[in-house]
Design a protein around this motif. Structure first.
Motif, mmCIF file in Angstrom:
data_model
loop_
_atom_site.group_PDB
_atom_site.id
_atom_site.type_symbol
_atom_site.label_atom_id
_atom_site.label_comp_id
_atom_site.label_asym_id
_atom_site.label_seq_id
_atom_site.Cartn_x
_atom_site.Cartn_y
_atom_site.Cartn_z
ATOM 1 N N TYR A 24 -35.227 65.283 -13.310
ATOM 2 C CA TYR A 24 -36.599 65.625 -12.764
ATOM 3 C C TYR A 24 -37.339 66.669 -13.371
ATOM 4 O O TYR A 24 -38.623 66.321 -13.625
ATOM 5 C CB TYR A 24 -36.442 65.830 -11.152
ATOM 6 C CG TYR A 24 -35.668 64.895 -10.408
ATOM 7 C CD1 TYR A 24 -35.552 63.529 -10.419
ATOM 8 C CD2 TYR A 24 -34.957 65.251 -9.145
ATOM 9 C CE1 TYR A 24 -34.815 62.597 -9.918
ATOM 10 C CE2 TYR A 24 -34.243 64.593 -8.561
ATOM 11 C CZ TYR A 24 -34.064 63.247 -8.802
ATOM 12 O OH TYR A 24 -33.458 62.391 -7.940
ATOM 13 N N GLN A 43 -31.997 61.110 -1.053
ATOM 14 C CA GLN A 43 -33.144 61.969 -1.037
ATOM 15 C C GLN A 43 -33.500 62.107 -2.472
ATOM 16 O O GLN A 43 -32.894 62.594 -3.468
ATOM 17 C CB GLN A 43 -32.697 63.229 -0.303
ATOM 18 C CG GLN A 43 -34.197 64.035 0.138
ATOM 19 C CD GLN A 43 -34.729 63.121 1.337
ATOM 20 O OE1 GLN A 43 -34.205 62.561 2.055
ATOM 21 N NE2 GLN A 43 -36.142 63.639 1.280
ATOM 22 N N PRO A 45 -37.262 63.736 -4.822
ATOM 23 C CA PRO A 45 -38.550 64.426 -4.703
ATOM 24 C C PRO A 45 -39.747 63.323 -4.327
ATOM 25 O O PRO A 45 -39.494 62.073 -5.145
ATOM 26 C CB PRO A 45 -38.792 65.102 -6.096
ATOM 27 C CG PRO A 45 -37.586 65.135 -6.602
ATOM 28 C CD PRO A 45 -36.631 64.137 -6.035
ATOM 29 N N ARG A 46 -40.640 63.637 -3.696
ATOM 30 C CA ARG A 46 -41.700 62.784 -3.458
ATOM 31 C C ARG A 46 -42.716 62.828 -4.623
ATOM 32 O O ARG A 46 -43.853 63.484 -4.393
ATOM 33 C CB ARG A 46 -42.565 62.822 -1.972
ATOM 34 C CG ARG A 46 -41.494 62.299 -1.119
ATOM 35 C CD ARG A 46 -42.455 62.656 0.150
ATOM 36 N NE ARG A 46 -41.801 61.477 1.385
ATOM 37 C CZ ARG A 46 -41.789 61.790 2.453
ATOM 38 N NH1 ARG A 46 -42.376 63.038 2.934
ATOM 39 N NH2 ARG A 46 -41.306 61.006 3.528
ATOM 40 N N GLU A 47 -42.547 62.061 -5.600
ATOM 41 C CA GLU A 47 -43.451 62.169 -6.641
ATOM 42 C C GLU A 47 -43.785 60.817 -7.169
ATOM 43 O O GLU A 47 -43.094 59.824 -7.224
ATOM 44 C CB GLU A 47 -42.809 63.104 -7.967
ATOM 45 C CG GLU A 47 -42.519 64.458 -7.766
ATOM 46 C CD GLU A 47 -43.575 65.225 -7.455
ATOM 47 O OE1 GLU A 47 -44.759 64.757 -7.993
ATOM 48 O OE2 GLU A 47 -43.672 66.338 -7.200
ATOM 49 N N GLU A 51 -39.234 56.688 -8.914
ATOM 50 C CA GLU A 51 -38.706 55.661 -7.855
ATOM 51 C C GLU A 51 -37.625 55.433 -7.373
ATOM 52 O O GLU A 51 -36.509 55.320 -8.412
ATOM 53 C CB GLU A 51 -39.418 54.455 -8.654
ATOM 54 C CG GLU A 51 -39.168 52.993 -7.670
ATOM 55 C CD GLU A 51 -39.769 51.783 -8.347
ATOM 56 O OE1 GLU A 51 -39.198 50.747 -8.297
ATOM 57 O OE2 GLU A 51 -40.757 52.124 -9.463
ATOM 58 N N ARG A 52 -37.064 55.643 -6.381
ATOM 59 C CA ARG A 52 -35.794 55.306 -5.676
ATOM 60 C C ARG A 52 -35.686 53.856 -5.540
ATOM 61 O O ARG A 52 -36.421 53.199 -4.873
ATOM 62 C CB ARG A 52 -35.694 56.134 -4.292
ATOM 63 C CG ARG A 52 -34.459 55.793 -3.377
ATOM 64 C CD ARG A 52 -34.366 56.304 -2.264
ATOM 65 N NE ARG A 52 -35.844 56.416 -1.439
ATOM 66 C CZ ARG A 52 -36.120 57.531 -0.759
ATOM 67 N NH1 ARG A 52 -35.376 58.796 -1.019
ATOM 68 N NH2 ARG A 52 -37.341 57.660 -0.217
#
Length: 159
Positions: A24, A43, A45-47, A51-52
């Motif tokens: 990341y 989980q 990071p919300r970025e 893309e999960r």
């Protein structure tokens, strides 16, 4: 015809990957898209550039998702040797979490060693797994990832 350079993306075989935080950080620095592929919720990071991807828990579902999407310009992070082989054949750069790059020259020996160890374990002649992940491995991984990104950028790929 589209003349824009192809972009670099990182695909992470995430279920047992010990270097996700490092990926990341490097991806953020180079402004690269990261696909974190796993069989269950993980989980991340919300970025917008991460893309999960949650795949079914079918055998090799994560490997298949990655292998079907990569090509030249992709960097795949995996310790899975058969997946590394498939991705190399598709033109991707492949790096193990310990920083060891998989190459066309090294993949045959890696596959043969994996098969031999599997046979020895099945016969009860070998036990144990890989050595514990170390700070030296983490450092080697960061170096290998940065080198792969720089090589792709020199080859005309964009962030």
């Amino acid at each position: 015809m589209d003349e824009s350079p192809k972009t670099i993306a990182i695909y992470v075989d995430a279920d047992a990957c010990p270097v996700k935080p490092e990926i990341y950080r490097v991806a953020e620095r180079h402004r690269l898209k990261v696909f974190v592929v796993a069989n269950s919720f993980m989980q991340v990071p919300r970025e917008p550039w991460i893309e999960r991807v949650i795949v079914s828990d079918g055998f090799d579902a994560a490997d298949n998702w990655i292998a079907e999407r990569v090509s030249r310009g992709a960097i795949v992070i995996t310790a899975d040797i058969p997946l590394a082989d498939r991705c190399l054949k598709a033109g991707a750069d492949v790096i193990g979490p310990t920083g060891k790059p998989f190459t066309e020259a090294s993949i045959g020996m890696a596959l043969a060693t994996r098969d031999m160890m599997e046979d020895l374990r099945a016969m009860g002649a070998a036990s144990g797994g890989p050595k514990p992940f170390s700070p030296k491995d983490r450092s080697a991984f960061l170096q290998a990832l940065d080198l792969a990104i720089q090589r792709l950028k020199r080859a005309g790929f964009a962030a």
